[in-house]
Design a protein around this motif. Structure first.
Motif, mmCIF file in Angstrom:
data_model
loop_
_atom_site.group_PDB
_atom_site.id
_atom_site.type_symbol
_atom_site.label_atom_id
_atom_site.label_comp_id
_atom_site.label_asym_id
_atom_site.label_seq_id
_atom_site.Cartn_x
_atom_site.Cartn_y
_atom_site.Cartn_z
ATOM 1 N N PRO A 214 0.828 -1.213 0.000
ATOM 2 C CA PRO A 214 0.000 0.000 0.000
ATOM 3 C C PRO A 214 0.861 1.261 0.000
ATOM 4 O O PRO A 214 1.799 1.388 0.790
ATOM 5 N N GLY A 215 0.550 2.178 -0.909
ATOM 6 C CA GLY A 215 1.248 3.458 -0.944
ATOM 7 C C GLY A 215 2.628 3.417 -1.559
ATOM 8 O O GLY A 215 3.304 4.445 -1.612
ATOM 9 N N SER A 216 3.073 2.255 -2.041
ATOM 10 C CA SER A 216 4.417 2.158 -2.623
ATOM 11 C C SER A 216 4.352 2.422 -4.117
ATOM 12 O O SER A 216 3.520 1.858 -4.826
ATOM 13 N N SER A 217 5.246 3.298 -4.600
ATOM 14 C CA SER A 217 5.321 3.593 -6.032
ATOM 15 C C SER A 217 6.554 2.986 -6.667
ATOM 16 O O SER A 217 6.740 3.079 -7.880
ATOM 17 N N ALA A 218 7.426 2.374 -5.879
ATOM 18 C CA ALA A 218 8.640 1.769 -6.419
ATOM 19 C C ALA A 218 8.291 0.498 -7.183
ATOM 20 O O ALA A 218 7.398 -0.252 -6.783
ATOM 21 N N PRO A 219 8.967 0.234 -8.314
ATOM 22 C CA PRO A 219 8.718 -1.001 -9.059
ATOM 23 C C PRO A 219 8.979 -2.228 -8.178
ATOM 24 O O PRO A 219 9.978 -2.311 -7.479
ATOM 25 N N GLY A 220 8.039 -3.155 -8.200
ATOM 26 C CA GLY A 220 8.206 -4.371 -7.411
ATOM 27 C C GLY A 220 7.892 -4.204 -5.950
ATOM 28 O O GLY A 220 8.227 -5.087 -5.143
ATOM 29 N N GLY A 221 7.249 -3.127 -5.558
ATOM 30 C CA GLY A 221 6.895 -2.934 -4.148
ATOM 31 C C GLY A 221 5.717 -3.808 -3.769
ATOM 32 O O GLY A 221 4.599 -3.609 -4.260
ATOM 33 N N GLY A 222 5.935 -4.768 -2.933
ATOM 34 C CA GLY A 222 4.868 -5.674 -2.525
ATOM 35 C C GLY A 222 5.458 -6.984 -2.043
ATOM 36 O O GLY A 222 6.645 -7.086 -1.747
ATOM 37 N N ARG A 223 4.615 -8.015 -2.002
ATOM 38 C CA ARG A 223 5.065 -9.323 -1.517
ATOM 39 C C ARG A 223 4.205 -10.417 -2.143
ATOM 40 O O ARG A 223 3.036 -10.186 -2.496
#
Length: 434
Positions: A214-223
């Motif tokens: 949530p709220g991440s704009s970086a490529p690949g941000g997540g899990r």
């Protein structure tokens, strides 16, 4: 732009060109992109990869135009050490103007959110072209990194869990935990189907298992989402524990059966003793409620025989729950038998206590040299006749013992008349009597 501005702009653009080329080559060689190109994709991943693949193609097209514009600017700058007015005007147009024209036909399959409205051709400045490339690159890289992260995390873990599943299934089958014969065997089949389906879906549609941060704009941000895998792992662990419990039954079943036989034998002997004691109580004690005694634990004996049969046929999966239930019920049966014996023999215990109390007071009186007191002899004989006769009325016998106890207390500690308004203090024996 003057000469210094042109040189600074060219230096910056050449650095950007090198960085963009390095990024595009890294994206081209990314393991996730190569896997996406060779995989048979489905679902969300197929839809997003179709867009991302065209975005990568368009990125290289933009980069080629960017390279051509930068090459043209270098050539103009290389004409003279000191560029004239026309050279500077041409360089300004190349470096700051919107003179880069890119045909729009290649963009027709790219979402407008990434490229804007579809046009036959578009005009860009070099700065605008870099911004457009950055946008397309970020979206493509985000998709590639997400898919690669899922592929790196889940298939290998699923394979390890599948190997553990095969070992557990082999052990389970050896102790009779099979589908249709034991619930854990049915669970094993369900887990097998789930892992097979899960792996196939992870391989063909990895983005279905990706949860952006949530709220991440970086490529690949997540899990990666490991929820289904975790549930399968927990279910397999439950089956493994159940299988080990059944295996433990196979190893110690004979000892447990012997303990059960001994426990039921003790319960049977205790109940037999209670029945004998009940007859004695009814013969020796009058006016007393004596509870009935149940018969031997025949139902448990039958279940014990069934357990022995299961062991002979190596039906460990059936033997395990039966032994656990038998152990609980046998302990309850032994406790019930002991309670029954205690309830039946309670009147005899009361009579024994009264006899002991009577003899204790007689001994006390004798120590004080008062054993020949006529009242004490009379009351002692009366109480003794009641306690040693059959049947014995406990209530009447207790009153006789109390009368002897009071008489003994009076003889041992005679009291004078108490002053008016004052109650005499009870003796120690009277306090004990009360």
């Amino acid at each position: 732009m003057d000469r210094d501005e042109v040189d600074r702009a060219l230096a910056r653009l050449e650095a950007e060109h090198e960085a963009i080329e390095t990024s595009l080559l890294a994206l081209q060689d990314h393991s996730g992109r190569r896997l996406l190109e060779g995989a048979e994709l489905t679902g969300v991943t197929q839809e997003r990869w179709t867009v991302a693949d065209r975005s990568i193609t368009l990125l290289w097209n933009y980069f080629d135009h960017y390279t051509a514009a930068l090459t043209a600017a270098r050539e103009v700058r290389a004409r003279r050490r000191w560029p004239n007015h026309d050279d500077l005007a041409e360089l300004t147009e190349i470096l700051r103007g919107r003179g880069v024209t890119v045909a729009g036909a290649a963009e027709r399959q790219i979402p407008s959110s990434l490229t804007g409205p579809v046009k036959l051709s578009e005009h860009f400045s070099l700065a605008e072209l870099v911004a457009r490339m950055n946008e397309l690159y970020a979206h493509a890289l985000d998709m590639v990194v997400a898919a690669d992260a899922v592929w790196s995390a889940l298939p290998a873990r699923i394979d390890l869990l599948s190997a553990e599943l095969r070992r557990t299934r082999s052990l389970a089958h050896s102790v009779g935990v099979r589908p249709g014969e034991h619930p854990a065997g049915d669970d094993l089949e369900s887990i097998t189907h789930e892992l097979t389906a899960l792996r196939a879906q992870v391989v063909s549609d990895p983005l279905e298992f990706w949860r952006p941060a949530p709220g991440s704009s970086a490529p690949g941000g997540g899990r990666p989402d490991t929820g289904r895998y975790d549930r399968a792992a927990r279910a397999l662990e439950d089956v493994r524990r159940e299988t080990e419990a059944v295996l433990a039954v196979r190893q110690d079943s004979e000892e447990r059966l012997m303990r059960l036989r001994d426990m039921l034998s003790r319960a049977d002997r205790t109940l037999s003793e209670a029945r004998t004691a009940r007859g004695e109580v009814l013969a020796k004690i009058a006016a007393s409620e004596v509870p009935a005694v149940s018969g031997p634990p025949t139902a448990l004996q039958e279940r014990l025989s069934t357990a022995a049969e299961y062991r002979r046929h190596a039906w460990w999966n059936r033997l395990s729950p039966l032994l656990e239930a038998l152990e609980r019920d046998a302990e309850d049966e032994l406790l019930r038998a002991r309670e029954s014996l205690g309830a039946v023999t309670a009147p005899l215990a009361v009579r024994a206590e009264l006899r002991g109390r009577l003899d204790a007071y007689k001994a006390k009186v004798a120590r004080h040299g008062l054993a020949e007191d006529p009242l004490l002899i009379e009351r002692y004989d009366a109480a003794r006749r009641m306690l040693w006769s059959a049947p014995c009325d406990l209530r009447v016998a207790e009153q006789a013992v109390l009368r002897y106890q009071r008489a003994a207390s009076d003889v041992l500690a005679p009291r004078g008349p108490a002053p008016a308004g004052h109650a005499s203090r009870p003796t120690e024996d009277e306090r004990g009597e009360r």
